[in-house]
Structure formats: C-alpha cells, structure tokens
Design a protein around this motif. Structure first.
Motif, short mmCIF file in Angstrom:
data_model
loop_
_atom_site.label_atom_id
_atom_site.label_comp_id
_atom_site.label_asym_id
_atom_site.label_seq_id
_atom_site.Cartn_x
_atom_site.Cartn_y
_atom_site.Cartn_z
N MET A 1 113.57 65.78 6.82
CA MET A 1 113.71 64.83 6.03
C MET A 1 112.28 64.54 5.57
SD MET A 1 115.17 62.15 7.55
CE MET A 1 115.86 62.94 8.01
N ALA A 11 109.17 61.86 2.44
CA ALA A 11 110.45 62.13 2.64
C ALA A 11 110.33 62.75 1.47
CB ALA A 11 111.50 61.36 2.59
N VAL A 17 113.16 65.29 3.39
CA VAL A 17 113.83 65.26 4.70
C VAL A 17 115.24 66.35 4.74
CG1 VAL A 17 114.84 64.27 6.44
CG2 VAL A 17 113.10 63.51 5.33
N GLY A 18 115.65 66.55 5.68
CA GLY A 18 116.86 67.49 5.93
C GLY A 18 118.12 67.13 5.38
N ASP A 19 118.67 68.06 4.80
CA ASP A 19 120.23 67.65 4.32
C ASP A 19 120.95 67.61 5.48
OD1 ASP A 19 121.27 70.22 4.81
OD2 ASP A 19 119.29 70.72 3.92
N GLY A 20 121.93 66.74 5.17
CA GLY A 20 122.92 66.58 6.41
C GLY A 20 123.89 67.87 6.24
N ALA A 21 123.84 68.29 7.37
CA ALA A 21 124.94 69.25 7.58
C ALA A 21 126.20 68.82 8.32
CB ALA A 21 124.60 70.53 7.92
N PHE A 238 109.24 64.66 12.00
CA PHE A 238 110.70 64.91 11.54
C PHE A 238 111.48 65.88 12.48
CE2 PHE A 238 113.16 68.03 9.07
CZ PHE A 238 114.10 67.38 9.04
N ILE A 286 114.24 75.41 7.43
CA ILE A 286 114.46 75.40 6.03
C ILE A 286 113.73 74.25 5.38
CG2 ILE A 286 116.15 75.36 3.99
CD1 ILE A 286 116.23 78.05 5.38
#
Lengths: 361, 294
Positions: A1, A11, A17-21, A238, A286
């Motif tokens: 993120m 962010a 920031v990371g996407d939620g998976a 992060f 990623i």
C-alpha cells in the motif's frame, strides 16, 4: 500500500498500497474478463442496466429485499456504483483515451495555443521516440532502477518481518514505530531530508563515512544509489508490516504440529510458512514493482529534475520534462503510453498469479 | 475476518515455543532490531533537529546530532514566507475533501460489488484492480488539458478531482473485505424489521464498516497530501491555490539552499501525517492484515 504508498510512500503515490486479495464467495475470474481493457467499462454500463433492469421479477424482488445470499437488486447496485463510475470514467478512462489520442497527434505549444491545427501523425511520435537513443537509455535506467528498488525493498522488508517475529515486545515496538514514521513521511519531505543527510557540506553521512566533500548527486550511479536508499527507506515498512501480519496469521497449531512431527526449522519454513505466505508475497512484490516503476517525486527533487544532463531520468520524469518543460506534449504522451503498457503487462501477470492460486473475486 | 487479523504484539505468547532460539541469539536479534530502529528513525530525527538548529549550526561543517541552543528561527522564516499558512490550509482542505468524498463513493461501490450479484460484477472488479495500476503520472498531460478545458487550472478542484479518482479503486478493493464481513443475517433481519435499503445502508452497514473506512482513508489522505506532481503541473500561476510541497521548494535556491527553512517546512508537512498515522495505526495494521489475509 502506500509507500504508498506509499503512505505512501504516496500510498500512493504515494505509497500506493496493496490491493486486498481477500477471498470469499463470488465469481471466479473469467479468463476473458481478465484481459478486458479498462476502457471498456463505460461502454458496458448501459448494457448491463438493460440486462438487469429488464428482467421483470428483479425490481419486485429488490423491493422485498428478503433473500438468502446477495440479491440481484435490480437497479440498486448500479445506483450505488454510479458515482464511482462517473468519477473513474471522467478522470481515469477518458484521460487514458486522451493520452493515447495525443500520442498520435502533433501536439506542441503551437497547437495548444490554437495557433496551428492539430495534425494526425500516426505512429510518427513513436518512431521519433524509438529513434532517440536517450529514450532507450532512460527506459533501461528505469527498468534497472525499479528492479534494484524492488529487490532491495523486498529483501529488507521480509528480513525485518522475520526479525520482528523473533524479538520481544519492546524492540518490536521500537522498530515498528520507526518504520511507521518512515512510511508516513511524504515523498517530498523524505527526499529533502535524505539529500540533506548526504549533503557534501553540511550532511552528517559524509562526516561519518569520512568522505570529505564527496557529492552524491554529481555522479550518475551515486545519485541513483541515494534515491534508491530513500525509496527503500519509505517503502520497506509496507512490506515489513504486511509480511509480519501474514506470518502472525499462520495458525500456531500448524507450526506446532510440524515441529512435533520432527520437522526442522528449515523444513517448516519451506513446507509450511513459505507456501502460506505466497499470496502475501505476490501482493507486496507486485505492489512494489508498480510503485517503484512510477517513482517521480524522489528523482525529481533529489536529482533536481533528472540529474546533470538528464543522467538520472526515469520514464516518468522524462515524460514530464518532454511535455511540460519542452512543450512536446505528444512525445510526452507517447512515453506515457509506453509506461501504461508496461504496467498493464505487470497487472496481467498479477491477475494470472491470482487465478493460479485459485483466488476468487 | 479483518477484526481477527494479526495486530503486532497480540499473539506473541504462542510463538516462542515454536521459534525457540537460544538466548544469545535472541539478544543479538533484539540488539539489531533496536539498532535498525534507530537507523530508520534517524532521518526523521535529523529533520526535526535541523529545523530547530540555529542558522550557524546548520551551516557548520561539524554536524552534531544535537543542539544546545534550539531556536524557532527557521519556523519563523517558513511561516513568514508568502502565505505558508494558506498553503497548509489548502493542503488540508484538498486532502480532507478527497478523504471524505472517496470514502463515501467507495463505500457505496464496495457495497454494490459485495452485496449484490449482477451481470458484469466480476468485470467491474477486475477493472477496479487494473485501475489501481494505472500510473497517474502518465495521465498528467491529458488531465492538464481536461482541467484547462473546464477552466479548473489554478483551482484546488484540479487537485481534488483527480485524487478522488485515483484513490477510489484501491479504496473499493480494500473496503470489500469489510463490507463482506458484515453478516447477511443482519441485513435480512433489518429488512424483516421493515428497514428500507437506504436505512440499512447508512444506519447499519455504514457504522459497522467505519473502521475499514478509517484504514482506507489513511491511504487516500497520504497520497493526496504527498501529491507533488499535480500541484506542480496544474497550479501554474495562482500561487494562492498552491499546496505545501510547492511552499517547500521555495527554499531550494540555485546558489545556496536554505536547509533550515527546508527542514522546518518538511517538519510542518510531515507531522500531521505522523499524527494521523499513529492515531489509526492499529486499524491500519489490522486493515492490511484483513485485506491480504487468506
């Protein structure tokens, strides 16, 4: 993120920031849809409305609203989605279309001010761009620099996440707080502080290392190295926090069972911990690739717009300089399209990885 | 799901039995954790320290990690500079509007994609995912012309609108988990009790999802607060509409940078984010854990 980051690190920017998976019941990703370009979104909306709104039973069911599981809801979901789709359509999809369009036109200061008509160039801008040796040099620098940032960030982040699981509460809290501080620092202030730390005259680092008045921003590699340090500093938190959360989420019974069965530490790591961490590692990798590939502020501020004679340019800054400093908007757009395509490729790889893991949307 | 996500320091009790390491090793690990914490925190310490150092000490080639005569001169210079306070308020306004607008819009969209089944639902989700990857920097050029055509250049709107768009995809993805975590039985019960969809949405779902909204807001706040590129590109002549990053650049000078001013301005710009971060830190970590778990 975010270092998103960023905290982003922008962010999002920042620290994107990371996407939620987060997995849960839903449709599995259809392979055809996975490759659907983002631009197709608005075109599909009216059809979808027709499709859901037309079935006679749907509105009645929506009005009653009592059903097991998520209902179809008729128009309601589209009503809820409308603001998001309007904003994204107008400020993301349309600009992407415009970006592509401008990259095929002749568009310089003369056209912007309306002095000359815009002419269609076909692939002319791309031909100019690809014939320019500086473009290839910048592209290579971007890829190598981003790769170095990603590898260093992941190594530092994962290493420290493991370290966090091995220490007691107090050192853990200290490291966590320090990392949150680095994470929260805006890219621009982080950049100024790091430049100051490495200032040849007044910075403490050269004193400490006995480098005299060595100027870090003068040489190409030392300048890239300095930016890399700052990027890693603001983006490793992060990775560290996410991986740490992932390790803690592994049920201790599983690890306990493995060790009771006589598995060695290494075996536990290889056969239990690593596979369970893989989804998280994919997300942070990623995310780091995307984030580090798009670094703008750090390069711009720390190397003063791309370094001496543009030696520290990366694609982002290069496109910006072409467009806004030398008014070659079409060339800048062509560079933007190249970036977009590279990131799209990364995204597709990501979607494939998600699918292979049986991740559901 | 997200509520049970790991929070630092919570489940430490069960782990030492597995990761049993010998005392000297553990002490070495703890010592290195502390050293690393100091190294990571040092740039921030140096920033605040330099902001309080008197001019003479900053200009000294002997860089001491302390100061015996702290002064507010640098801060005074920063705030006396043309309209720095205004830039600060502008930044705060832009970030505030983006946070609230994107939270509300994302909440509605996340509800749509998690609690309804409709054609193109999966397509939309994939599109939100792809949209997250779009390099906003590459869109500066078309957005510049878009803002120009709508007469929005030199206004705070030109900073607010794009940032809402760029915060949305991630916010929707992250909120999905939180919306999903609310049991469906609750929704049914609400409808049986005669609540309308709107009433359920705002009076039941919204308060339950609020912690998730807070976590999401951190990211939209930070990405907006950090924005440098749009502020630099879209606010071209009317400096009264500028934001903090621009104010900071004033202290960079071709001949001699005003490091005291730069560090003081940086401190003023960083502290609100730090405060915000510390306030929502727990939510953030559990939000992350919830978002990336399983």
């Amino acid at each position: 993120m975010t270092n998103g980051t960023n905290a982003g690190r922008d962010a999002s920017d920042a620290h994107g920031v990371g996407d939620g998976a987060g997995g849960s019941p839903g449709d599995p990703i259809a392979s055809t849809e996975a490759s659907a370009p983002a631009a197709a979104a608005p075109a599909k909306v009216p059809n979808a409305r027709k499709a859901t709104g037309a079935s006679p039973g749907a509105p009645a069911a929506a009005a009653r609203g009592i059903r097991r599981g998520p209902g179809r809801g008729g128009w309601t979901p589209w009503l809820y989605l409308a603001p998001a789709l309007v904003v994204l359509g107008g400020l993301l999809v349309y600009p992407i279309y415009q970006l592509g369009l401008i990259s095929f036109l002749e568009y310089t200061q003369a056209q912007v001010s309306g002095g000359e008509p815009t002419t269609f160039q076909g692939l002319g801008n791309y031909r100019t761009l690809f014939a320019d040796s500086q473009f290839w040099q910048v592209l290579l620098a971007t890829l190598v620099f981003a790769a170095a940032c990603v590898v260093t960030t992941l190594a530092v982040g994962c290493g420290l996440a493991v370290l966090l699981t091995r220490v007691r509460a107090l050192p853990r809290l200290a490291l966590m707080l320090a990392a949150l501080g680095a994470w929260a620092t805006p890219a621009i202030t982080g950049s100024t502080v790091w430049v100051f730390l490495f200032d040849p005259d007044y910075g403490p680092v050269n004193r400490l290392l006995g480098l005299g008045d060595f100027s870090w921003t003068y040489g190409r590699y030392s300048a890239f190295a300095l930016v890399l340090l700052e990027v890693v500093w603001c983006s490793f938190p992060f990775v560290m926090v996410t991986v740490y959360a992932g390790i803690k989420a592994i049920p201790s019974e599983v690890l306990e069972a493995a060790s009771l069965d006589g598995a060695s530490q290494w075996r536990i790591w290889r056969s239990v911990t690593a596979p369970m961490l893989r989804p998280i590692l994919v997300v942070v990798t990623i995310q780091s690739i995307i984030w580090d590939f798009k670094v703008f502020t750090q390069i711009y501020v720390m190397t003063n717009g791309g370094g001496i004679a543009g030696q520290n340019l990366v694609l982002n800054v290069y496109a910006y300089q072409k467009a806004f400093a030398s008014s070659q908007y079409s060339l800048g757009s062509a560079i933007g399209v190249v970036m977009l395509l590279i990131l799209l490729a990364v995204t597709l790889v990501y979607l494939r990885l998600l699918r292979r893991q049986g991740e559901e949307l | 799901m997200s509520a049970t996500a790991a929070t630092p320091g919570r489940r430490a009790v069960s782990l030492p039995r597995i990761h049993r390491i010998h005392r000297p090793w553990r002490l070495a690990a703890e010592a290195s954790a502390l050293v690393i914490a100091v190294v990571v925190a040092f740039p921030l310490y140096w920033m605040v320290l330099s902001a309080f150092k008197p001019e003479g000490e900053i200009q000294s080639t002997e860089a001491h990690p302390w100061t015996l005569s702290p002064s507010l001169d640098s801060f005074r210079r920063v705030f006396e500079q043309q309209e720095f306070g205004r830039y600060f308020l502008n930044s705060l306004f832009v970030a505030g509007v983006v946070v609230i607008a994107s939270a509300l819009i994302a909440f509605l969209a996340a509800t749509a994609v998690t609690r309804f089944r409709f054609t193109y639902r999966t397509t939309l989700l994939i599109m939100f995912l792809v949209a997250q990857m779009v390099p906003i920097e590459a869109l500066t050029i078309p957005l510049f012309f878009l803002m120009r055509d709508f007469g929005q250049l030199n206004t705070l709107g030109s900073l607010i609108l794009p940032h809402i768009a760029f915060s949305l995809p991630f916010a929707i993805w992250m909120l999905r988990g939180f919306v999903k975590a609310v049991p469906e039985a609750l929704e049914e019960a609400a409808y049986i009790d005669g609540a309308s969809r709107t009433r359920f949405l705002w009076q039941i779902l919204f308060p339950l999802v609020f912690p998730g909204l807070v976590a999401t807001s951190v990211f939209s706040f930070i990405s907006t607060w950090n924005d440098f590129l749009f502020a630099k590109s879209f606010i071209i002549s009317d400096t009264s509409q500028s934001t903090l990053p621009m104010a900071l650049l004033v202290f960079f000078k071709p001949d001699e940078n005003d490091w005291g001013g730069i560090m003081a301005a940086s401190t003023v710009m960083t502290v609100p984010v730090l405060v915000f971060f510390v306030l929502v830190q727990r939510r953030l970590v559990s939000g992350l854990g919830g978002a990336v778990k399983d």
